[in-house]
Motif scaffolding. Sequence first.
Motif, PDB file in Angstrom:
ATOM      1  N   PRO A   1     -38.619  44.256 -45.020  1.00  0.00           N
ATOM      2  CA  PRO A   1     -39.640  43.879 -46.020  1.00  0.00           C
ATOM      3  C   PRO A   1     -40.931  44.685 -45.875  1.00  0.00           C
ATOM      4  O   PRO A   1     -41.291  45.108 -44.781  1.00  0.00           O
ATOM      5  N   ASP A   2     -41.616  44.897 -47.008  1.00  0.00           N
ATOM      6  CA  ASP A   2     -42.967  45.466 -46.986  1.00  0.00           C
ATOM      7  C   ASP A   2     -43.933  44.361 -46.570  1.00  0.00           C
ATOM      8  O   ASP A   2     -43.648  43.177 -46.768  1.00  0.00           O
ATOM      9  N   ILE A   3     -45.075  44.759 -46.030  1.00  0.00           N
ATOM     10  CA  ILE A   3     -46.081  43.733 -45.699  1.00  0.00           C
ATOM     11  C   ILE A   3     -47.338  43.960 -46.536  1.00  0.00           C
ATOM     12  O   ILE A   3     -47.670  45.085 -46.885  1.00  0.00           O
ATOM     13  N   SER A   4     -48.046  42.859 -46.837  1.00  0.00           N
ATOM     14  CA  SER A   4     -49.328  42.982 -47.531  1.00  0.00           C
ATOM     15  C   SER A   4     -50.435  43.066 -46.472  1.00  0.00           C
ATOM     16  O   SER A   4     -50.172  42.970 -45.267  1.00  0.00           O
ATOM     17  N   ASP A   5     -51.686  43.211 -46.944  1.00  0.00           N
ATOM     18  CA  ASP A   5     -52.796  43.477 -46.011  1.00  0.00           C
ATOM     19  C   ASP A   5     -52.990  42.385 -44.957  1.00  0.00           C
ATOM     20  O   ASP A   5     -53.416  42.658 -43.846  1.00  0.00           O
ATOM     21  N   ASN A   6     -52.686  41.122 -45.348  1.00  0.00           N
ATOM     22  CA  ASN A   6     -52.922  40.019 -44.396  1.00  0.00           C
ATOM     23  C   ASN A   6     -51.641  39.580 -43.676  1.00  0.00           C
ATOM     24  O   ASN A   6     -51.597  38.513 -43.087  1.00  0.00           O
ATOM     25  N   GLU A   7     -50.618  40.424 -43.723  1.00  0.00           N
ATOM     26  CA  GLU A   7     -49.344  40.068 -43.065  1.00  0.00           C
ATOM     27  C   GLU A   7     -49.050  41.004 -41.895  1.00  0.00           C
ATOM     28  O   GLU A   7     -49.605  42.103 -41.798  1.00  0.00           O
ATOM     29  N   VAL A   8     -48.129  40.527 -41.045  1.00  0.00           N
ATOM     30  CA  VAL A   8     -47.598  41.372 -39.972  1.00  0.00           C
ATOM     31  C   VAL A   8     -46.082  41.445 -40.148  1.00  0.00           C
ATOM     32  O   VAL A   8     -45.470  40.537 -40.729  1.00  0.00           O
ATOM     33  N   LEU A   9     -45.501  42.540 -39.643  1.00  0.00           N
ATOM     34  CA  LEU A   9     -44.043  42.645 -39.659  1.00  0.00           C
ATOM     35  C   LEU A   9     -43.542  42.259 -38.268  1.00  0.00           C
ATOM     36  O   LEU A   9     -43.943  42.860 -37.262  1.00  0.00           O
ATOM     37  N   VAL A  10     -42.710  41.227 -38.236  1.00  0.00           N
ATOM     38  CA  VAL A  10     -42.218  40.715 -36.956  1.00  0.00           C
ATOM     39  C   VAL A  10     -40.753  41.080 -36.800  1.00  0.00           C
ATOM     40  O   VAL A  10     -39.945  40.843 -37.705  1.00  0.00           O
ATOM     41  N   GLN A  11     -40.426  41.684 -35.648  1.00  0.00           N
ATOM     42  CA  GLN A  11     -39.010  41.862 -35.301  1.00  0.00           C
ATOM     43  C   GLN A  11     -38.573  40.560 -34.633  1.00  0.00           C
ATOM     44  O   GLN A  11     -39.062  40.204 -33.560  1.00  0.00           O
TER      45      GLN A  11
ATOM     46  N   HIS B   1     -40.999  30.564 -49.459  1.00  0.00           N
ATOM     47  CA  HIS B   1     -39.810  31.300 -49.025  1.00  0.00           C
ATOM     48  C   HIS B   1     -40.091  31.945 -47.657  1.00  0.00           C
ATOM     49  O   HIS B   1     -40.750  32.978 -47.580  1.00  0.00           O
ATOM     50  N   GLY B   2     -39.606  31.316 -46.600  1.00  0.00           N
ATOM     51  CA  GLY B   2     -39.901  31.781 -45.244  1.00  0.00           C
ATOM     52  C   GLY B   2     -39.128  33.022 -44.830  1.00  0.00           C
ATOM     53  O   GLY B   2     -39.607  33.858 -44.097  1.00  0.00           O
ATOM     54  N   LYS B   3     -37.894  33.122 -45.273  1.00  0.00           N
ATOM     55  CA  LYS B   3     -37.013  34.287 -45.010  1.00  0.00           C
ATOM     56  C   LYS B   3     -36.842  34.551 -43.510  1.00  0.00           C
ATOM     57  O   LYS B   3     -36.859  35.704 -43.075  1.00  0.00           O
ATOM     58  N   ALA B   4     -36.694  33.473 -42.741  1.00  0.00           N
ATOM     59  CA  ALA B   4     -36.681  33.623 -41.283  1.00  0.00           C
ATOM     60  C   ALA B   4     -35.341  34.046 -40.700  1.00  0.00           C
ATOM     61  O   ALA B   4     -35.294  34.548 -39.580  1.00  0.00           O
ATOM     62  N   TYR B   5     -34.237  33.840 -41.441  1.00  0.00           N
ATOM     63  CA  TYR B   5     -32.933  34.228 -40.900  1.00  0.00           C
ATOM     64  C   TYR B   5     -32.757  35.736 -41.129  1.00  0.00           C
ATOM     65  O   TYR B   5     -31.923  36.176 -41.927  1.00  0.00           O
ATOM     66  N   ALA B   6     -33.522  36.538 -40.403  1.00  0.00           N
ATOM     67  CA  ALA B   6     -33.493  37.980 -40.638  1.00  0.00           C
ATOM     68  C   ALA B   6     -33.983  38.722 -39.401  1.00  0.00           C
ATOM     69  O   ALA B   6     -34.685  38.147 -38.555  1.00  0.00           O
ATOM     70  N   GLU B   7     -33.628  40.006 -39.321  1.00  0.00           N
ATOM     71  CA  GLU B   7     -34.095  40.807 -38.171  1.00  0.00           C
ATOM     72  C   GLU B   7     -35.582  41.118 -38.271  1.00  0.00           C
ATOM     73  O   GLU B   7     -36.260  41.261 -37.261  1.00  0.00           O
ATOM     74  N   PHE B   8     -36.067  41.272 -39.514  1.00  0.00           N
ATOM     75  CA  PHE B   8     -37.484  41.581 -39.728  1.00  0.00           C
ATOM     76  C   PHE B   8     -38.058  40.599 -40.750  1.00  0.00           C
ATOM     77  O   PHE B   8     -37.451  40.373 -41.799  1.00  0.00           O
ATOM     78  N   VAL B   9     -39.231  40.051 -40.427  1.00  0.00           N
ATOM     79  CA  VAL B   9     -39.863  39.068 -41.311  1.00  0.00           C
ATOM     80  C   VAL B   9     -41.312  39.472 -41.561  1.00  0.00           C
ATOM     81  O   VAL B   9     -42.034  39.819 -40.611  1.00  0.00           O
ATOM     82  N   ALA B  10     -41.727  39.444 -42.826  1.00  0.00           N
ATOM     83  CA  ALA B  10     -43.138  39.640 -43.181  1.00  0.00           C
ATOM     84  C   ALA B  10     -43.817  38.285 -43.083  1.00  0.00           C
ATOM     85  O   ALA B  10     -43.457  37.361 -43.813  1.00  0.00           O
ATOM     86  N   ALA B  11     -44.776  38.163 -42.167  1.00  0.00           N
ATOM     87  CA  ALA B  11     -45.387  36.855 -41.906  1.00  0.00           C
ATOM     88  C   ALA B  11     -46.899  36.921 -42.074  1.00  0.00           C
ATOM     89  O   ALA B  11     -47.545  37.816 -41.508  1.00  0.00           O
ATOM     90  N   PRO B  12     -47.501  35.970 -42.822  1.00  0.00           N
ATOM     91  CA  PRO B  12     -48.955  35.934 -42.891  1.00  0.00           C
ATOM     92  C   PRO B  12     -49.554  35.735 -41.492  1.00  0.00           C
ATOM     93  O   PRO B  12     -49.066  34.899 -40.714  1.00  0.00           O
ATOM     94  N   GLU B  13     -50.597  36.474 -41.211  1.00  0.00           N
ATOM     95  CA  GLU B  13     -51.301  36.333 -39.925  1.00  0.00           C
ATOM     96  C   GLU B  13     -51.672  34.873 -39.661  1.00  0.00           C
ATOM     97  O   GLU B  13     -51.570  34.374 -38.539  1.00  0.00           O
TER      98      GLU B  13
END
Length: 303
Positions: A12-22, A86-98
Amino acid sequence: MENLVITEIPVPDISDNEVLVQVKVFSVNPVDIKTRLGRGHASRLKEYNPMILGWDISGTIIKTGKSVISFKPGDDVFGMINFPGHGKAYAEFVAAPESHLALKPFNISHEEAAAASLAALTAWQVLKEKFKLKPGYRILIHSAAGGVGHYAVQMSRYLGAYVIGTASEKNREFVLRLGASEHIDYEKQNFEDLLTDIDFVLDTMGGNYIDRSLKVMRCGGIIISIPSGASEFVKEKAKEKGLTGDTFRVQSNGKDMKEISDLLQLGIITSHISKTFTFDEIRAAHQQIETGKTRGKIVVKMS
Ligand SMILES: NC(=O)c1ccc[n+]([C@@H]2O[C@H](COP(=O)([O-])OP(=O)(O)OC[C@H]3O[C@@H](n4cnc5c(N)ncnc54)[C@H](OP(=O)(O)O)[C@@H]3O)[C@@H](O)[C@H]2O)c1
């Protein structure tokens, strides 16, 4: 179960206030199963294709958005992402709000951290915001051995309450070890025949548990009913008896996650993980939650 499939999708792409979590580990909750079955949050998420289940993650940040100030790449973090969206947590990479994350305590595993997201947050938000639990209060916690219940017992004890937990006989020692002062075996005893003067009820069951719980409460007591659907009349029923009843839905909140992180780091609460599944075993993980008999939490490890 046929609609639960593993597939390849872009990172997933991330927006300015998000982090990409492995993601290292995610946890599975009853709401995931309800949503897979077309209930739970299915109607809210139906326009997403694919709908990616799950809300609870623990993992490592690999990229941060431009406005992120609390975290940096390499940080281990955990939290409940975008609930009730939409949390989308069942994934290798997740875009998560800080603002939905906290640093994972250094002294606990990703398994223990992922477990302590939605379920721990629910318990903490109900105890703090709805009950404002203080020392000496008598609290009845239904499903004290389950995901929400096992955190709620530990947190209530920490907050100084007198804790009574319902569970089957096989979970008696577990519930007492968590910090309950009394265990009631719901298969052999009717809790309403044994209890009086309860200040707060955390109702994880709904249905006739609401009527039965109202019988044991003191004047001015509060019941919070958390199963969606099964709790719709709790307000009216409580009011008829001069009591306060309400439903509740957990909200993503990084500040609350930080408090949970501190409780975990200090050993005030611990996650009990009854089984760890691999990603390939996700259907078996759903079947385990469907038993309604899970002790503590189950989690899924990505690699
Ligand atoms: N509104 C919200 O924000 C929110 C948040 C989280 C969860 N929830 C809902 O709350 C409910 C509980 O969630 P959870 O994650 O704690 O579920 P869970 O982990 O699947 O609960 C399993 C536990 O329930 C116990 N149990 C089963 N029947 C029982 C009974 N009749 N009396 C007492 N205990 C019983 C089992 O203990 P034994 O094996 O000893 O029977 C088992 O340990 C679900 O409906 C969930 O969707 C709502």
